[in-house]
Structures are given as structure tokens and as C-alpha cells.
Scaffold this active site. Structure first.
Site, PDB file in Angstrom:
ATOM      1  N   ASP A 149       0.851  -1.187   0.000  1.00  0.00           N
ATOM      2  CA  ASP A 149       0.000   0.000   0.000  1.00  0.00           C
ATOM      3  C   ASP A 149       0.885   1.235   0.000  1.00  0.00           C
ATOM      4  OD1 ASP A 149      -2.425  -1.428   0.108  1.00  0.00           O
ATOM      5  OD2 ASP A 149      -2.242  -1.641   2.282  1.00  0.00           O
ATOM      6  N   ASP A 200      -7.083  -1.321  -4.636  1.00  0.00           N
ATOM      7  CA  ASP A 200      -8.164  -0.956  -3.716  1.00  0.00           C
ATOM      8  C   ASP A 200      -9.070   0.108  -4.330  1.00  0.00           C
ATOM      9  OD1 ASP A 200      -7.104  -2.681  -1.804  1.00  0.00           O
ATOM     10  OD2 ASP A 200      -5.831  -1.120  -0.948  1.00  0.00           O
TER      11      ASP A 200
END
Length: 219
Positions: free
Chosen positions: A143, A177
Site C-alpha cells: 500500500d 483498492d
């Protein structure tokens, strides 16, 4: 919308997602941060489990999660194929394609990153390292997108949390995401266009061809 066009959407999302993750892994140390704007930063973290940092406890928790993702991606892939075959709405197919691409992007991390990268702790990782940080199916999701739109102390008059330090928006996420969230958002916002037949059936509406003449009903 054709399966070829849906495949192109998936390919582009996966390409952007994986290029960004490989770049971060091979140029950032874990926890390293670059300030782009006050409200947008590149912050490298790794997610060992599900969204929002949750994870399945136990020795086999990570393996169970990865296997579940693999089963889910097969189901989503079939949903996409079936929707194209039935010539469903463009909104539905685009939404499913985004969800599929996002799920696949994070699955690649979970399945392969543990065996193609070494550790990022206090150093920049090496791609195809001989000292991999994990094993197959035990990789960590990368991330890097961080949007701290607001940081500060909440007013004292707010119940419970008044006076606490607060950050909005706190989660760190990735391109995959974003694709999943966008796909789900499309299906929710444009629900009636995405699922016209299902909505029609649930509301009890009928086409004019289904309504019998009154005289025929009386008989």
C-alpha cells in the site's frame, strides 16, 4: 460490451497497480514517506491481512485468506463472463471488471511477493532476491496512497472523542483498492441501470406482453 473490452480494462488496471507496487518496493524502505501535497503523501506500508489492517489469527490465517481470495476471484471471473454472455448493461460489466482487476492485483501480492522480494525493513527490497521474505501464498500486499485530508485535535464539545487527535482520511491503500471501491460504487450508485431485470422483478412490474386481456382473465 465485449469480453475483449472488459479484458482491456482489467489489463490496464493490473499494469498500473503492479508497476506502482514494484516501484515502491524497489525504491522505498518500509515506512518511508514522501509529501506530495499537505493532503496527499506516498507512504510505503505492507498489509498482512484484509482491509483496514484486519487479519485472520493463527498459523494458517494468511494461507486461508489467500485461498479465499483465489476462490472469490474465480467467482467474480465467472460473473463477468456470464454478464458479457447475457449482454448485460455496460455499467455492470465495467463495475465487475474493476472489482476483478482490483482483487487480482492484491492476489498477485499475496501469492507471489513473498518469494520474489526480500524484506523491506530498514532497506530497499530487491526484486527476484535469493533471500525471499516469505513463501508462496504468504506475501504481503503493498500500500502507498495516503490522503490525510485533515489532521488536528477535535473540539472539546464533541462527545467521547472531544480533544483527541484525529486524522481524516487515515487508511493507506493502493491502485487495486481504488479499482475495487470504484467498481462497487458504480454498482451501488447506478444500481437500476446495472441490474434492470432484477429491479423490475423485485418491484413486481410486468411488461405489457405479460398482462392478459380482462375478458381472458375472467375466464
Amino acid at each position: 460490451m465485449t469480453l475483449k473490452k472488459a479484458g482491456l480494462i482489467i489489463f490496464l488496471i493490473l499494469l498500473i497497480d503492479q508497476v506502482s507496487k514494484v516501484y515502491i518496493k524497489t525504491n522505498f524502505m518500509l515506512g518511508e514517506e514522501i509529501k506530495v501535497f499537505d493532503w496527499f503523501r506516498i507512504l510505503f506500508i505492507e498489509n498482512e491481512g484484509m482491509a483496514w489492517g484486519a487479519k485472520i489469527p493463527g498459523e494458517y490465517g494468511k494461507l486461508i485468506l489467500t485461498l479465499f481470495r483465489l476462490v472469490a476471484i474465480v467467482a467474480i471471473g465467472y460473473w463477468l463472463w456470464d454478464s458479457v454472455r447475457k449482454k448485460m448493461s455496460r455499467i455492470l460489466i465495467v463495475g465487475i471488471s474493476l472489482i476483478f482487476a482490483g482483487a487480482m492485483g492484491n492476489i498477485i501480492d499475496s501469492v507471489f511477493y513473498g518469494v520474489i522480494f526480500d524484506d523491506s525493513y530498514r532497506k530497499v527490497a530487491t526484486l527476484f532476491s535469493e533471500e525471499a521474505y516469505g513463501t508462496l501464498f504468504h506475501g504481503k500486499v503493498v500500500d502507498m496512497l495516503y490522503f490525510p485530508l485533515y489532521k488536528g485535535y477535535l473540539p472539546e464539545w464533541i462527545p467521547i472523542w472531544g480533544g483527541d487527535y484525529f486524522t481524516f482520511f487515515d487508511p493507506v491503500f493502493n491502485v487495486a483498492d481504488v479499482a475495487i471501491s470504484t467498481g462497487v460504487g458504480l454498482l451501488i450508485v447506478f444500481n437500476k441501470r446495472a441490474f434492470p431485470k432484477e429491479i423490475k422483478a423485485e418491484t413486481g412490474e410486468h411488461s405489457t406482453n405479460e398482462i392478459k386481456p380482462k375478458a381472458e382473465q375472467d375466464n
